[in-house]
Design an enzyme around this catalytic site. Sequence first.
Site, PDB file in Angstrom:
ATOM      1  N   SER A 135       0.843  -1.195   0.000  1.00 38.23           N
ATOM      2  CA  SER A 135       0.000   0.000   0.000  1.00 38.23           C
ATOM      3  C   SER A 135       0.873   1.238   0.000  1.00 38.23           C
ATOM      4  O   SER A 135       2.014   1.219   0.472  1.00 38.23           O
ATOM      5  CB  SER A 135      -0.878   0.014   1.257  1.00 38.23           C
ATOM      6  N   TYR A 183      -3.458  -0.650  10.643  1.00 40.95           N
ATOM      7  CA  TYR A 183      -3.250  -0.827   9.202  1.00 40.95           C
ATOM      8  C   TYR A 183      -1.879  -0.288   8.805  1.00 40.95           C
ATOM      9  O   TYR A 183      -1.094  -0.968   8.134  1.00 40.95           O
ATOM     10  CB  TYR A 183      -4.357  -0.108   8.430  1.00 40.95           C
TER      11      TYR A 183
END
Length: 329
Positions: free
Chosen positions: A145, A158
Amino acid sequence: MKANSLHGATVVITGASSGIGRATALTFARQGATLVLAARRAEVLAEVAAECERLGARAHAVPTDVTDATAVQRLAERALAAGNGRIAVWVNNAGSGAIGRFEEVPLVAHEQVLRLNLLGYLYGAHAVLPHFRRQGRGILINVISLGSWVPEPYTASYSASKYGLRGLMDTLRAELSKAPHIHVCDVHPAYIDTPGFQHGANYTGRVVKPAPPVFPAQKVADTILAVAQRPRPTTMVGWPATLLRWSYTFAPSVVNRMERRLFDTYFQQAETAPVSENSLFTPHPVPHGTGISGGWRKPTTPRNGQWIGAALAAGLAAAGLVAWQRKTR
């Protein structure tokens, strides 16, 4: 690797039931790969496998919870059986998140995000790398990501998992530096149109949407295919990913402040929504969240959204440049 060399090659894809994973499965199916598809929802996984076979590929659905190391080892064994003892490509893709103020997100949710995003990838690498070493070649692709380069407020676990993945994969690349035909490749998407926001837990009490510009999942799938054909360590997907990465490198405090203000402003204006674990712990019932798209790229909004995203990225890039110039004086 040549572009046609994936025909018949055994490719494992986790998180293949929706979003980027599903798009990637179909993309590799068009190349004639032998696919071993993993996700928690057996019924949806069987549908994806059937769709891949209609495209001319061989496909095997292997229901797998990537937080279970034993299940991931079984996935590798099934892949070896499907590929006559060889695995060419392993794509770590399954993951989720929990959004909310750090102390308001339950510890069990933080822990589950780390299990899915960090340990799930570690289990995948641990299962396949011994076979890559035995073969003398293989490609491990990790869908990570932009969040592994730029932390975002209200996504603590996250961000922790994504930063951890970057460190894990850098370490593996160092260990494998004497094995030139074994590649560890990371793909870092910006915001992508998938059902991921519907799957992740939401403890904000507000509707959560990806920040524009939002790119189609197929863009990531095409990138994964390109990396499998010509491996490289790090690939960013979507122009904001590169701009924001370097902005944060040169001006982290500026980016942090701007992001917090943007998030706070958004949550003040966003529609209310119930606090929900969504599918963080238990998969959504079929057919919820089974598609490639999450419905975020609506025809009525892209132009304004693109300008908002462009302005944000340009502003952060300018701030980074100013900070860098000050440091070099």
